[in-house]
Design a protein around this motif. Structure first.
Motif, PDB file in Angstrom:
ATOM      1  N   LYS A  56      -5.412  -3.839  -0.840  1.00  0.00           N
ATOM      2  CA  LYS A  56      -6.664  -4.506  -1.205  1.00  0.00           C
ATOM      3  C   LYS A  56      -7.830  -3.960  -0.393  1.00  0.00           C
ATOM      4  O   LYS A  56      -8.944  -3.777  -0.922  1.00  0.00           O
ATOM      5  N   THR A 113     -11.135  -2.213  -1.947  1.00  0.00           N
ATOM      6  CA  THR A 113     -12.429  -2.877  -1.764  1.00  0.00           C
ATOM      7  C   THR A 113     -13.455  -1.891  -1.213  1.00  0.00           C
ATOM      8  O   THR A 113     -14.628  -1.867  -1.651  1.00  0.00           O
ATOM      9  N   GLU A 157     -14.431   0.514  -3.968  1.00  0.00           N
ATOM     10  CA  GLU A 157     -15.294  -0.168  -4.937  1.00  0.00           C
ATOM     11  C   GLU A 157     -16.708  -0.345  -4.383  1.00  0.00           C
ATOM     12  O   GLU A 157     -17.706  -0.124  -5.084  1.00  0.00           O
ATOM     13  N   SER A 158     -16.813  -0.724  -3.107  1.00  0.00           N
ATOM     14  CA  SER A 158     -18.128  -0.946  -2.503  1.00  0.00           C
ATOM     15  C   SER A 158     -18.945   0.349  -2.455  1.00  0.00           C
ATOM     16  O   SER A 158     -20.132   0.376  -2.819  1.00  0.00           O
TER      17      SER A 158
END
Length: 451
Positions: free
Chosen positions: A243, A247, A250-251
């Motif tokens: 995860k 994350t 994605e950021s």
């Protein structure tokens, strides 16, 4: 037919079959014994009569003498060579209808008269006129035959009576045998229905095959439960670990989409971060696959190998990649062991790579062998591991807060893989670490795996 009825049927029929064989043997044995006794008795009676009928001792008429020896149910007669009866004494007319037979030697035989067993005994005698005749004594064996019928009835009744206790015993036996099986079936059905692991409740102190079956089932449930919990923990830890990089990716992808085209510094930072996290995810995926293969009990291909040569190959490869000094020490010219070469290289690579991450000083690899087997150790002078964390360093995804941070690129899976490789070789791996002074991993391959 269910198992219970099969047990009852086979136990009852089997016991009845045995009883029938025993009772049949008893019947025929007694029948033969009684018949032989009767024949011997009649033969002795015939001989006694013949001795009494010697011409020199015959003072009364032959018919009167024979009447004195007449059996209660039988006949005595004297038969000439021409098969003609010259004297016949009997109280029952049906005996007189038996055709006379001349026998020149002493003999006995059995025959039937109107369904009744009779015994005949012949003995040669000298008749009053000097000729040879045969003395025949015939006696009914109705009494012995009746006794045999009574014995047969008793044996048949006993055989039938055996059916009742044998049926009850078969029913009790089936209940004893099938009770644990029914309990096992009910427990398995409950596990399938509720999705929970449940053990059998074993009672009593017996240690028979049924109890062993229950213990084996309970052991299997323990293994399944342990594996299920490990799988759940593994999935949870893997999801948690994946995860974070997802994350981050994605950021930074969102930043690229919003400002990356106009701000070169944002573009460079985002690309570097995405690349770094992608590399870490790739490493983690490879290690997860490796753990999955070990969890599935991947076949260990054992062969004779030189650990010293394997160590030299691994050291040469790591030095070429990391450009870090690694010193290999050994007092032996060859360290022979019966191992899986690829697994052993992976084990050495994990321990050396782990030492390189957490130490800037030169790394030492020591190898040797003794009476207990082959061994090697990886020593570094790095930041060390706190004592309270040492028992957990082989757990999956476990990191020591101060020493195993994500900044090093570690996933917390390497030492778990190393432990599984050592276990697959029935070896041991020990850790000796002092915080701030360094860490040493000692691996031993037992002598029983040596060739």
């Amino acid at each position: 037919m269910n198992l219970k009825h099969k047990i009852q049927l086979f136990s009852t029929v089997g016991l009845l079959f045995i009883v029938l064989i025993i009772n049949t043997s008893i019947y025929f044995l007694f029948n033969r014994m009684i018949t032989n006794e009767e024949l011997d008795r009649i033969a002795m009676r015939t001989q006694s009569i013949a001795e009494a009928m010697k011409p020199s001792e015959l003072a009364i008429p032959a018919a009167e003498l024979l009447r004195a020896y007449l059996p209660s149910s039988g006949m005595i007669r004297v038969i000439k060579e021409d098969k003609r009866s010259i004297v016949t004494v009997t109280k029952e007319p049906e005996f007189a209808g038996i055709a006379p037979a001349y026998k020149s030697a002493q003999t006995t035989e059995l025959s039937k008269l109107k369904g009744t067993l009779i015994a005949k005994s012949y003995f040669p005698i000298i008749w009053s006129d000097g000729s040879i005749a045969a003395l025949e004594v015939t006696e009914s064996l109705a009494s012995a035959q009746q006794n045999m019928k009574l014995l047969l009835a008793v044996l048949i009744a006993a055989s039938l009576v055996v059916l009742i206790p044998s049926f009850i015993a078969g029913k009790m036996l089936s209940n004893v045998i099938l009770r644990p099986i029914h309990s096992l079936n009910a427990t398995m059905s409950e596990i399938r229905r509720n999705g929970v692991f449940k053990k059998l409740e074993l009672t009593g102190s017996a240690n028979d095959e049924l109890v062993q079956l229950g213990n084996t089932f309970n052991s299997m449930i323990d293994i399944l439960k342990n594996n299920f919990e490990k799988q759940q923990q593994f999935v949870s830890d893997a999801s948690h670990e994946l995860k974070t990089p997802l994350t981050v990716i994605e950021s930074y992808a969102r930043m690229l989409k919003r400002w990356g085209m106009n701000k070169p510094e944002v573009l460079e930072e985002s690309v570097e971060a995405i690349y770094s996290e992608s590399v870490r995810m790739k490493e983690m995926a490879n290690q997860l696959l490796s753990l999955a293969r070990h969890d599935m009990e991947q076949a260990v291909e054992l062969s004779q190998a030189d650990l010293l040569q394997l160590g030299e190959d691994v050291v040469r490869l790591i030095q070429a990649v990391h450009d870090r000094p690694i010193t290999l020490h050994s007092e032996e010219r060859e360290v022979g062991a019966f191992v899986d070469e690829q697994m052993m290289k992976q084990l050495m690579f994990i321990l050396l790579d782990n030492a390189l991450k957490y130490s800037t000083s030169p790394i030492e690899l020591h190898m040797g062998c003794d009476d207990a087997g082959a061994f090697f150790s990886v020593n570094d002078r790095g930041i060390g591991i706190p004592q309270e964390d040492i028992p957990h360093i082989f757990d999956r995804f476990y990191r020591v807060d101060k020493a195993r941070s994500r900044e090093t690129g570690g996933t917390g899976l390497g030492l778990s893989i190393a432990k599984q490789i050592v276990d697959a070789h029935a070896g041991t791996i020990d850790v000796n670490s002092i915080e701030g002074a360094g860490t040493s991993f000692m691996v031993r391959i037992p002598v029983k795996t040596l060739r």
